[in-house]
Design an enzyme around this catalytic site. Structure first.
Site, PDB file in Angstrom:
ATOM      1  N   SER A 268      45.494  10.278 -65.898  1.00 30.92           N
ATOM      2  CA  SER A 268      45.529   9.113 -66.630  1.00 30.92           C
ATOM      3  C   SER A 268      46.771   9.546 -67.913  1.00 30.92           C
ATOM      4  O   SER A 268      46.975  10.643 -68.116  1.00 30.92           O
ATOM      5  CB  SER A 268      44.576   8.859 -67.618  1.00 30.92           C
ATOM      6  N   LYS A 269      47.740   8.660 -67.944  1.00 28.87           N
ATOM      7  CA  LYS A 269      48.718   8.561 -69.128  1.00 28.87           C
ATOM      8  C   LYS A 269      48.040   9.188 -70.232  1.00 28.87           C
ATOM      9  O   LYS A 269      49.119   9.935 -71.263  1.00 28.87           O
ATOM     10  CB  LYS A 269      49.429   7.369 -69.215  1.00 28.87           C
ATOM     11  N   ARG A 270      46.984   8.663 -70.710  1.00 28.30           N
ATOM     12  CA  ARG A 270      46.382   9.080 -71.992  1.00 28.30           C
ATOM     13  C   ARG A 270      45.768  10.806 -71.783  1.00 28.30           C
ATOM     14  O   ARG A 270      45.504  11.065 -72.905  1.00 28.30           O
ATOM     15  CB  ARG A 270      45.374   8.340 -72.322  1.00 28.30           C
ATOM     16  N   ASP A 271      45.530  11.277 -70.777  1.00 30.09           N
ATOM     17  CA  ASP A 271      45.242  12.531 -70.765  1.00 30.09           C
ATOM     18  C   ASP A 271      46.280  13.466 -71.266  1.00 30.09           C
ATOM     19  O   ASP A 271      47.568  13.571 -70.895  1.00 30.09           O
ATOM     20  CB  ASP A 271      45.040  12.950 -69.278  1.00 30.09           C
TER      21      ASP A 271
END
Length: 503
Positions: A268-271
Protein backbone atom coordinates in the site's frame (compact mmCIF):
# COMPACT_ATOMS: atom_id res chain seq x y z
CA UNK A 1 -5.44 -9.07 -34.06
CA UNK A 2 -2.01 -10.60 -33.61
CA UNK A 3 1.36 -8.89 -33.55
CA UNK A 4 1.96 -10.07 -37.09
CA UNK A 5 -1.02 -8.04 -38.35
CA UNK A 6 0.80 -4.79 -37.68
CA UNK A 7 4.56 -4.25 -37.30
CA UNK A 8 5.98 -4.51 -33.80
CA UNK A 9 9.25 -2.74 -33.05
CA UNK A 10 12.48 -4.63 -33.56
CA UNK A 11 14.55 -1.85 -31.97
CA UNK A 12 17.78 -2.85 -30.28
CA UNK A 13 20.85 -1.04 -29.05
CA UNK A 14 20.81 2.73 -29.34
CA UNK A 15 17.36 2.61 -30.97
CA UNK A 16 15.75 1.45 -27.72
CA UNK A 17 13.50 4.13 -26.21
CA UNK A 18 11.71 3.68 -22.89
CA UNK A 19 9.71 6.07 -20.78
CA UNK A 20 8.90 6.81 -17.17
CA UNK A 21 5.59 8.63 -16.99
CA UNK A 22 4.19 9.00 -13.46
CA UNK A 23 1.24 11.10 -12.37
CA UNK A 24 2.19 13.82 -9.87
CA UNK A 25 -0.11 12.62 -7.10
CA UNK A 26 1.12 11.99 -3.56
CA UNK A 27 4.60 11.03 -2.42
CA UNK A 28 6.86 8.87 -4.60
CA UNK A 29 6.73 5.25 -3.45
CA UNK A 30 9.15 2.36 -3.85
CA UNK A 31 7.00 0.56 -6.43
CA UNK A 32 7.09 3.63 -8.65
CA UNK A 33 10.85 3.89 -8.18
CA UNK A 34 11.27 0.20 -9.12
CA UNK A 35 9.47 1.00 -12.40
CA UNK A 36 11.80 3.94 -13.04
CA UNK A 37 14.84 1.83 -12.15
CA UNK A 38 14.00 -1.04 -14.52
CA UNK A 39 13.28 1.35 -17.40
CA UNK A 40 16.49 3.28 -16.71
CA UNK A 41 18.59 0.12 -16.46
CA UNK A 42 17.11 -1.27 -19.68
CA UNK A 43 17.92 1.93 -21.55
CA UNK A 44 21.43 2.14 -20.12
CA UNK A 45 22.12 -1.55 -20.77
CA UNK A 46 21.26 -1.13 -24.46
CA UNK A 47 22.73 2.34 -24.88
CA UNK A 48 19.26 3.67 -25.64
CA UNK A 49 17.28 6.59 -24.24
CA UNK A 50 14.87 7.14 -21.37
CA UNK A 51 12.11 9.74 -21.65
CA UNK A 52 10.69 11.27 -18.45
CA UNK A 53 7.26 12.76 -18.97
CA UNK A 54 4.49 13.73 -16.59
CA UNK A 55 0.90 12.55 -16.87
CA UNK A 56 -0.86 15.49 -15.24
CA UNK A 57 -4.26 15.65 -16.90
CA UNK A 58 -6.14 15.03 -13.65
CA UNK A 59 -6.26 18.58 -12.30
CA UNK A 60 -8.19 17.52 -9.19
CA UNK A 61 -5.43 15.16 -8.02
CA UNK A 62 -2.22 16.42 -9.59
CA UNK A 63 -0.02 18.88 -7.71
CA UNK A 64 3.13 20.87 -8.35
CA UNK A 65 4.43 19.74 -4.96
CA UNK A 66 4.19 16.12 -6.01
CA UNK A 67 5.93 16.94 -9.29
CA UNK A 68 8.83 18.52 -7.39
CA UNK A 69 9.00 15.47 -5.14
CA UNK A 70 9.32 13.22 -8.18
CA UNK A 71 12.25 15.32 -9.39
CA UNK A 72 13.78 15.20 -5.91
CA UNK A 73 13.43 11.41 -5.79
CA UNK A 74 15.08 10.74 -9.15
CA UNK A 75 17.81 13.29 -8.48
CA UNK A 76 18.63 11.75 -5.10
CA UNK A 77 18.72 8.27 -6.60
CA UNK A 78 20.77 9.53 -9.57
CA UNK A 79 18.34 8.02 -12.07
CA UNK A 80 18.92 10.35 -14.97
CA UNK A 81 16.91 10.74 -18.16
CA UNK A 82 17.87 11.72 -21.70
CA UNK A 83 14.90 13.88 -22.58
CA UNK A 84 11.80 15.06 -20.85
CA UNK A 85 10.71 17.52 -18.17
CA UNK A 86 13.40 19.91 -16.90
CA UNK A 87 15.66 18.76 -19.74
CA UNK A 88 13.72 19.27 -22.97
CA UNK A 89 14.04 17.35 -26.19
CA UNK A 90 12.58 16.95 -29.68
CA UNK A 91 9.09 15.98 -28.45
CA UNK A 92 8.29 18.88 -26.15
CA UNK A 93 6.25 19.55 -24.16
CA UNK A 94 6.64 16.59 -21.82
CA UNK A 95 3.67 17.35 -19.58
CA UNK A 96 0.32 16.05 -20.79
CA UNK A 97 -1.49 19.15 -19.52
CA UNK A 98 0.40 21.14 -22.17
CA UNK A 99 -0.30 18.77 -25.08
CA UNK A 100 -4.07 19.18 -25.66
CA UNK A 101 -3.62 20.67 -29.13
CA UNK A 102 -1.50 17.68 -30.08
CA UNK A 103 -4.19 15.25 -28.90
CA UNK A 104 -6.86 17.18 -30.80
CA UNK A 105 -4.80 16.87 -33.97
CA UNK A 106 -4.39 13.11 -33.53
CA UNK A 107 -8.12 12.74 -32.93
CA UNK A 108 -8.79 14.51 -36.23
CA UNK A 109 -6.56 11.99 -38.01
CA UNK A 110 -8.39 9.08 -36.39
CA UNK A 111 -11.74 10.58 -37.39
CA UNK A 112 -10.53 10.99 -40.96
CA UNK A 113 -9.36 7.36 -41.01
CA UNK A 114 -12.75 6.14 -39.74
CA UNK A 115 -11.13 4.58 -36.67
CA UNK A 116 -13.39 6.35 -34.18
CA UNK A 117 -17.02 7.34 -34.05
CA UNK A 118 -19.36 9.68 -32.23
CA UNK A 119 -21.10 8.18 -29.21
CA UNK A 120 -24.07 9.78 -27.46
CA UNK A 121 -25.19 6.98 -25.13
CA UNK A 122 -25.45 7.85 -21.48
CA UNK A 123 -24.65 5.36 -18.70
CA UNK A 124 -28.37 5.05 -17.91
CA UNK A 125 -29.20 4.32 -21.53
CA UNK A 126 -26.51 1.66 -21.74
CA UNK A 127 -27.81 -0.01 -18.56
CA UNK A 128 -31.38 0.07 -19.85
CA UNK A 129 -30.41 -1.54 -23.16
CA UNK A 130 -28.43 -4.25 -21.39
CA UNK A 131 -31.34 -4.99 -19.08
CA UNK A 132 -33.79 -5.16 -21.96
CA UNK A 133 -31.49 -7.55 -23.82
CA UNK A 134 -30.92 -9.74 -20.75
CA UNK A 135 -27.27 -8.78 -20.83
CA UNK A 136 -25.30 -8.33 -17.58
CA UNK A 137 -24.84 -4.66 -16.70
CA UNK A 138 -21.18 -5.18 -15.82
CA UNK A 139 -20.50 -5.95 -19.48
CA UNK A 140 -20.98 -2.23 -20.06
CA UNK A 141 -21.22 -0.56 -23.43
CA UNK A 142 -22.84 -2.58 -26.22
CA UNK A 143 -21.32 -0.84 -29.27
CA UNK A 144 -24.78 0.57 -30.01
CA UNK A 145 -23.59 3.94 -31.37
CA UNK A 146 -21.40 2.34 -34.04
CA UNK A 147 -24.41 2.23 -36.31
CA UNK A 148 -25.99 5.65 -35.74
CA UNK A 149 -27.22 7.33 -38.89
CA UNK A 150 -26.47 10.92 -39.72
CA UNK A 151 -30.10 11.75 -38.89
CA UNK A 152 -29.81 10.18 -35.44
CA UNK A 153 -26.58 12.06 -34.72
CA UNK A 154 -28.21 15.32 -35.79
CA UNK A 155 -31.17 14.61 -33.50
CA UNK A 156 -28.87 14.08 -30.52
CA UNK A 157 -27.05 17.32 -31.27
CA UNK A 158 -30.39 19.10 -31.49
CA UNK A 159 -31.09 17.89 -27.95
CA UNK A 160 -27.89 19.63 -26.88
CA UNK A 161 -25.85 16.47 -26.48
CA UNK A 162 -22.13 16.50 -27.19
CA UNK A 163 -20.55 13.30 -28.47
CA UNK A 164 -17.78 11.30 -26.90
CA UNK A 165 -15.43 9.57 -29.32
CA UNK A 166 -15.04 5.80 -29.18
CA UNK A 167 -12.46 3.61 -30.88
CA UNK A 168 -13.78 0.89 -33.20
CA UNK A 169 -12.31 -2.23 -31.61
CA UNK A 170 -11.55 -5.03 -34.10
CA UNK A 171 -13.83 -8.02 -33.59
CA UNK A 172 -11.01 -10.53 -33.21
CA UNK A 173 -8.56 -11.82 -30.63
CA UNK A 174 -5.85 -9.42 -29.50
CA UNK A 175 -2.55 -11.22 -29.02
CA UNK A 176 0.89 -9.97 -28.10
CA UNK A 177 4.10 -11.42 -26.64
CA UNK A 178 4.87 -9.95 -23.25
CA UNK A 179 8.60 -9.54 -22.61
CA UNK A 180 8.14 -11.01 -19.12
CA UNK A 181 5.02 -13.20 -19.37
CA UNK A 182 5.18 -14.65 -22.88
CA UNK A 183 2.23 -14.82 -25.25
CA UNK A 184 -0.96 -13.19 -23.97
CA UNK A 185 -4.32 -13.26 -25.75
CA UNK A 186 -7.36 -11.11 -25.06
CA UNK A 187 -10.33 -12.94 -26.66
CA UNK A 188 -12.54 -11.19 -29.18
CA UNK A 189 -15.38 -9.41 -27.45
CA UNK A 190 -13.58 -9.21 -24.10
CA UNK A 191 -13.75 -5.43 -24.22
CA UNK A 192 -16.11 -3.09 -26.10
CA UNK A 193 -15.46 0.01 -28.15
CA UNK A 194 -14.06 2.41 -25.57
CA UNK A 195 -14.10 6.15 -25.10
CA UNK A 196 -10.87 7.92 -25.93
CA UNK A 197 -12.18 11.49 -25.74
CA UNK A 198 -15.04 12.50 -23.48
CA UNK A 199 -17.88 14.78 -24.50
CA UNK A 200 -16.50 18.28 -24.43
CA UNK A 201 -13.16 17.22 -25.89
CA UNK A 202 -11.44 15.89 -22.73
CA UNK A 203 -8.93 13.18 -23.74
CA UNK A 204 -8.65 10.11 -21.48
CA UNK A 205 -5.57 8.25 -20.25
CA UNK A 206 -6.38 5.33 -22.56
CA UNK A 207 -5.86 7.75 -25.45
CA UNK A 208 -3.12 10.16 -24.44
CA UNK A 209 -0.74 7.58 -22.97
CA UNK A 210 -0.39 5.50 -26.16
CA UNK A 211 -0.48 8.64 -28.33
CA UNK A 212 2.44 10.13 -26.41
CA UNK A 213 4.33 6.84 -26.68
CA UNK A 214 3.68 6.74 -30.43
CA UNK A 215 4.68 10.35 -31.08
CA UNK A 216 7.79 10.05 -28.91
CA UNK A 217 8.94 6.86 -30.62
CA UNK A 218 8.79 4.69 -27.48
CA UNK A 219 9.87 1.19 -28.42
CA UNK A 220 9.48 -0.64 -25.09
CA UNK A 221 6.72 -0.07 -22.53
CA UNK A 222 7.87 -1.50 -19.20
CA UNK A 223 5.32 -1.07 -16.43
CA UNK A 224 3.54 -2.78 -13.55
CA UNK A 225 1.29 -5.77 -14.06
CA UNK A 226 -1.65 -3.85 -12.59
CA UNK A 227 -1.77 -1.96 -15.92
CA UNK A 228 -1.82 -5.15 -17.97
CA UNK A 229 -5.64 -5.15 -18.51
CA UNK A 230 -5.29 -1.88 -20.45
CA UNK A 231 -2.81 -3.42 -22.89
CA UNK A 232 -5.51 -4.84 -25.15
CA UNK A 233 -7.04 -1.39 -25.59
CA UNK A 234 -3.63 0.13 -26.24
CA UNK A 235 -2.86 -2.46 -28.91
CA UNK A 236 -6.18 -1.76 -30.59
CA UNK A 237 -5.48 1.97 -30.50
CA UNK A 238 -1.98 1.43 -31.91
CA UNK A 239 -3.50 -0.38 -34.86
CA UNK A 240 -5.69 2.66 -35.51
CA UNK A 241 -2.74 5.03 -35.08
CA UNK A 242 -0.79 3.09 -37.70
CA UNK A 243 -3.75 3.16 -40.08
CA UNK A 244 -4.06 6.91 -39.55
CA UNK A 245 -0.36 7.49 -40.24
CA UNK A 246 0.46 8.66 -36.71
CA UNK A 247 3.08 5.95 -36.12
CA UNK A 248 4.58 3.03 -37.96
CA UNK A 249 4.99 0.35 -35.27
CA UNK A 250 3.64 -1.10 -32.03
CA UNK A 251 6.01 -1.05 -29.05
CA UNK A 252 6.90 -4.17 -27.08
CA UNK A 253 5.29 -4.48 -23.65
CA UNK A 254 6.68 -5.95 -20.45
CA UNK A 255 4.61 -6.09 -17.26
CA UNK A 256 6.63 -6.23 -14.07
CA UNK A 257 5.42 -8.17 -11.01
CA UNK A 258 3.57 -6.52 -8.17
CA UNK A 259 5.46 -5.51 -5.03
CA UNK A 260 3.66 -7.06 -2.07
CA UNK A 261 3.47 -5.90 1.51
CA UNK A 262 2.08 -8.31 4.09
CA UNK A 263 0.20 -11.41 3.01
CA UNK A 264 -0.81 -11.37 -0.63
CA UNK A 265 -1.76 -7.70 -0.82
CA UNK A 266 -0.01 -5.15 -2.99
CA UNK A 267 2.28 -2.87 -0.97
CA UNK A 268 0.00 0.00 0.00
CA UNK A 269 1.07 3.56 -0.67
CA UNK A 270 0.24 4.21 2.99
CA UNK A 271 2.61 1.49 4.21
CA UNK A 272 5.74 3.09 5.73
CA UNK A 273 7.86 0.71 3.68
CA UNK A 274 6.45 2.26 0.51
CA UNK A 275 7.39 5.83 1.49
CA UNK A 276 10.59 6.62 -0.41
CA UNK A 277 11.40 9.74 1.60
CA UNK A 278 10.80 7.95 4.91
CA UNK A 279 13.32 5.34 3.80
CA UNK A 280 15.74 8.15 2.98
CA UNK A 281 15.19 9.69 6.42
CA UNK A 282 15.94 6.33 8.01
CA UNK A 283 19.29 6.37 6.27
CA UNK A 284 19.20 4.42 3.04
CA UNK A 285 21.96 5.33 0.62
CA UNK A 286 20.82 5.39 -3.03
CA UNK A 287 23.11 2.50 -3.96
CA UNK A 288 21.65 0.29 -1.23
CA UNK A 289 18.00 1.08 -1.90
CA UNK A 290 18.35 0.66 -5.67
CA UNK A 291 20.21 -2.62 -5.18
CA UNK A 292 17.33 -3.95 -3.09
CA UNK A 293 14.63 -2.66 -5.45
CA UNK A 294 16.42 -4.38 -8.32
CA UNK A 295 15.88 -7.66 -6.48
CA UNK A 296 12.10 -7.20 -6.50
CA UNK A 297 11.57 -9.43 -9.50
CA UNK A 298 15.12 -9.88 -10.77
CA UNK A 299 18.41 -11.38 -9.63
CA UNK A 300 21.98 -11.10 -10.79
CA UNK A 301 22.87 -14.65 -9.69
CA UNK A 302 21.24 -17.38 -7.56
CA UNK A 303 23.62 -16.89 -4.64
CA UNK A 304 24.31 -13.16 -4.80
CA UNK A 305 22.29 -10.21 -3.55
CA UNK A 306 24.78 -7.33 -3.35
CA UNK A 307 26.07 -5.62 -6.48
CA UNK A 308 26.93 -2.18 -7.81
CA UNK A 309 24.71 -0.17 -10.13
CA UNK A 310 27.29 -0.64 -12.88
CA UNK A 311 27.06 -4.42 -12.47
CA UNK A 312 23.27 -4.18 -12.46
CA UNK A 313 23.19 -2.23 -15.72
CA UNK A 314 25.62 -4.63 -17.37
CA UNK A 315 23.57 -7.70 -16.38
CA UNK A 316 19.99 -6.44 -16.57
CA UNK A 317 17.54 -7.57 -19.22
CA UNK A 318 13.79 -7.19 -18.84
CA UNK A 319 13.22 -10.72 -20.17
CA UNK A 320 14.96 -12.07 -17.05
CA UNK A 321 12.42 -10.49 -14.70
CA UNK A 322 10.35 -13.04 -12.79
CA UNK A 323 6.59 -12.59 -13.35
CA UNK A 324 5.74 -13.75 -9.81
CA UNK A 325 4.96 -11.12 -7.17
CA UNK A 326 7.88 -9.85 -5.07
CA UNK A 327 7.62 -9.10 -1.35
CA UNK A 328 9.22 -6.03 0.21
CA UNK A 329 11.38 -7.24 3.12
CA UNK A 330 12.48 -4.26 5.22
CA UNK A 331 15.13 -6.20 7.16
CA UNK A 332 16.73 -7.55 4.00
CA UNK A 333 16.66 -4.09 2.44
CA UNK A 334 18.44 -2.62 5.45
CA UNK A 335 20.99 -5.43 5.50
CA UNK A 336 21.86 -4.80 1.84
CA UNK A 337 22.05 -1.08 2.60
CA UNK A 338 24.58 -1.85 5.33
CA UNK A 339 26.69 -3.75 2.82
CA UNK A 340 26.72 -0.70 0.56
CA UNK A 341 27.61 1.60 3.46
CA UNK A 342 30.65 -0.56 4.12
CA UNK A 343 31.61 -0.30 0.44
CA UNK A 344 31.81 3.51 0.60
CA UNK A 345 35.13 5.29 0.75
CA UNK A 346 35.68 6.65 4.29
CA UNK A 347 35.55 10.29 3.17
CA UNK A 348 32.33 9.62 1.23
CA UNK A 349 30.74 7.96 4.25
CA UNK A 350 31.79 10.86 6.48
CA UNK A 351 30.21 13.35 4.09
CA UNK A 352 26.94 11.40 3.92
CA UNK A 353 26.43 11.32 7.69
CA UNK A 354 26.72 15.10 8.07
CA UNK A 355 23.02 15.82 7.30
CA UNK A 356 21.90 13.21 9.82
CA UNK A 357 24.09 14.62 12.60
CA UNK A 358 22.88 18.13 11.75
CA UNK A 359 19.22 17.06 11.71
CA UNK A 360 19.68 15.51 15.15
CA UNK A 361 21.08 18.79 16.43
CA UNK A 362 24.59 17.53 17.22
CA UNK A 363 26.45 19.72 14.74
CA UNK A 364 25.97 23.01 12.94
CA UNK A 365 24.94 23.16 9.29
CA UNK A 366 27.39 23.73 7.76
CA UNK A 367 29.64 22.07 10.34
CA UNK A 368 32.55 23.88 11.95
CA UNK A 369 36.09 22.84 11.09
CA UNK A 370 36.41 21.17 14.49
CA UNK A 371 33.20 19.23 13.95
CA UNK A 372 34.34 18.11 10.51
CA UNK A 373 37.60 16.90 11.99
CA UNK A 374 35.74 14.92 14.64
CA UNK A 375 33.44 13.43 12.02
CA UNK A 376 36.37 12.38 9.84
CA UNK A 377 38.12 10.77 12.79
CA UNK A 378 35.05 9.02 14.21
CA UNK A 379 33.27 7.90 11.05
CA UNK A 380 35.49 4.82 10.56
CA UNK A 381 34.48 3.65 14.04
CA UNK A 382 30.85 3.17 12.98
CA UNK A 383 30.98 2.57 9.23
CA UNK A 384 31.39 -1.16 9.82
CA UNK A 385 28.64 -1.25 12.44
CA UNK A 386 25.60 0.55 11.02
CA UNK A 387 23.07 -0.58 8.43
CA UNK A 388 21.39 2.81 8.08
CA UNK A 389 22.85 6.32 8.12
CA UNK A 390 20.09 7.25 10.54
CA UNK A 391 21.77 5.11 13.20
CA UNK A 392 24.87 7.31 13.20
CA UNK A 393 23.63 10.19 15.40
CA UNK A 394 22.82 7.72 18.16
CA UNK A 395 26.27 6.18 17.81
CA UNK A 396 28.38 9.34 17.49
CA UNK A 397 26.29 12.02 19.14
CA UNK A 398 28.21 11.67 22.42
CA UNK A 399 31.27 13.20 20.74
CA UNK A 400 29.47 16.51 20.17
CA UNK A 401 27.82 17.13 23.55
CA UNK A 402 29.08 18.44 26.88
CA UNK A 403 26.84 16.31 29.05
CA UNK A 404 26.11 12.69 28.19
CA UNK A 405 22.49 11.55 28.36
CA UNK A 406 22.39 8.03 29.78
CA UNK A 407 20.01 5.56 28.13
CA UNK A 408 17.75 3.98 30.73
CA UNK A 409 18.54 0.47 29.57
CA UNK A 410 22.25 1.25 29.81
CA UNK A 411 21.93 2.31 33.46
CA UNK A 412 19.81 -0.70 34.29
CA UNK A 413 22.41 -3.00 32.78
CA UNK A 414 25.27 -1.74 34.96
CA UNK A 415 26.72 -4.23 37.48
CA UNK A 416 26.39 -3.69 41.22
CA UNK A 417 30.05 -2.71 41.49
CA UNK A 418 29.86 -0.11 38.69
CA UNK A 419 31.05 2.67 41.00
CA UNK A 420 34.15 0.70 41.96
CA UNK A 421 34.88 -0.07 38.31
CA UNK A 422 34.56 3.59 37.33
CA UNK A 423 36.85 4.77 40.14
CA UNK A 424 39.44 2.20 39.13
CA UNK A 425 39.09 3.33 35.51
CA UNK A 426 39.79 6.95 36.49
CA UNK A 427 42.88 5.91 38.40
CA UNK A 428 44.10 3.82 35.48
CA UNK A 429 43.91 6.44 32.78
CA UNK A 430 45.02 9.37 34.90
CA UNK A 431 48.54 7.97 34.91
CA UNK A 432 48.65 7.69 31.12
CA UNK A 433 50.69 10.67 29.84
CA UNK A 434 48.69 13.15 27.75
CA UNK A 435 51.09 12.70 24.86
CA UNK A 436 50.54 8.92 24.88
CA UNK A 437 46.75 8.92 25.27
CA UNK A 438 46.05 6.51 22.43
CA UNK A 439 43.54 3.69 22.07
CA UNK A 440 46.26 1.11 22.62
CA UNK A 441 47.56 2.79 25.79
CA UNK A 442 44.01 3.24 27.14
CA UNK A 443 43.20 -0.41 26.51
CA UNK A 444 46.37 -1.55 28.27
CA UNK A 445 45.72 0.68 31.29
CA UNK A 446 42.08 -0.38 31.70
CA UNK A 447 42.87 -4.06 31.15
CA UNK A 448 45.48 -3.94 33.88
CA UNK A 449 43.23 -2.16 36.36
CA UNK A 450 39.93 -3.89 35.66
CA UNK A 451 40.73 -7.34 34.28
CA UNK A 452 44.01 -8.09 36.05
CA UNK A 453 43.62 -6.23 39.35
CA UNK A 454 39.83 -6.51 39.88
CA UNK A 455 39.56 -9.90 38.22
CA UNK A 456 36.64 -8.85 35.98
CA UNK A 457 35.75 -10.41 32.67
CA UNK A 458 36.17 -7.87 29.82
CA UNK A 459 32.43 -7.89 29.06
CA UNK A 460 31.72 -6.78 32.63
CA UNK A 461 34.80 -4.62 33.03
CA UNK A 462 34.23 -2.27 30.11
CA UNK A 463 30.46 -1.85 30.48
CA UNK A 464 30.53 0.98 33.07
CA UNK A 465 33.24 3.02 31.25
CA UNK A 466 31.28 2.61 27.99
CA UNK A 467 28.11 3.99 29.55
CA UNK A 468 30.06 6.83 31.15
CA UNK A 469 31.71 7.82 27.88
CA UNK A 470 28.79 7.34 25.44
CA UNK A 471 25.63 6.94 27.50
CA UNK A 472 24.85 3.68 25.66
CA UNK A 473 25.27 -0.06 26.08
CA UNK A 474 26.20 -0.36 22.39
CA UNK A 475 28.64 2.19 21.04
CA UNK A 476 31.67 2.66 18.83
CA UNK A 477 34.86 1.02 20.14
CA UNK A 478 35.44 2.29 23.68
CA UNK A 479 39.19 2.91 23.59
CA UNK A 480 39.11 4.76 20.26
CA UNK A 481 36.19 6.85 21.55
CA UNK A 482 38.16 7.88 24.62
CA UNK A 483 41.13 8.78 22.46
CA UNK A 484 38.92 11.08 20.39
CA UNK A 485 37.52 12.76 23.50
CA UNK A 486 40.94 13.20 25.07
CA UNK A 487 42.21 12.39 28.53
CA UNK A 488 40.64 15.28 30.46
CA UNK A 489 37.15 14.80 28.99
CA UNK A 490 37.32 11.02 29.47
CA UNK A 491 38.25 11.42 33.13
CA UNK A 492 35.48 13.98 33.59
CA UNK A 493 32.85 11.68 32.09
CA UNK A 494 33.93 8.70 34.17
CA UNK A 495 33.63 10.84 37.27
CA UNK A 496 30.29 12.23 36.20
CA UNK A 497 28.72 8.75 36.09
CA UNK A 498 30.18 8.03 39.55
CA UNK A 499 28.40 11.12 40.83
CA UNK A 500 25.20 10.21 39.00
CA UNK A 501 25.10 6.73 40.53
CA UNK A 502 25.90 8.11 43.99
CA UNK A 503 23.24 10.84 43.77
Amino acid sequence: MSETSYPTTTATGADVRVRFCPSPTGLPHVGLVRTALFNWAYARHHGGAMVFRIEDTDAARDSEESYRQLLDALTWLEIDWDEGVEKGGPHEPYRQSQRHDIYAGVLEKLIAAGAVYESYSTAAEIDARNEAAGRAKQLGYDNHDRHLTDEQKAAFRAEGREPAWRLRVPDEDVTYTDLIRGEVTFPAGSFPDFVIVRAGGVPLYTFVNPVDDALMGITHVLRGEDLMPSTARQLALYRALIDAGVTSFIPRFGHMPLVLGDGTKKLSKRDPRADLFLQREKGFVPEGLLNYLALLGWSIAPDRDVFSLQEFIAAFDIVDVNPNPARFDQKKAESINGDHIRMLQPADFAARIVPYLAEAGFIAQPPTEAQLATIAASAPLVQERVQMLGEVPGMLGFLFVDDVVYDEDALQGLPANAGEVLVASVGAIEVVPDSEFTAAAIQAALASALVDDLGLKPRIAYGPPRVAITGRRVSPPLFESMELLGKAESVRRLGALVDHLAG
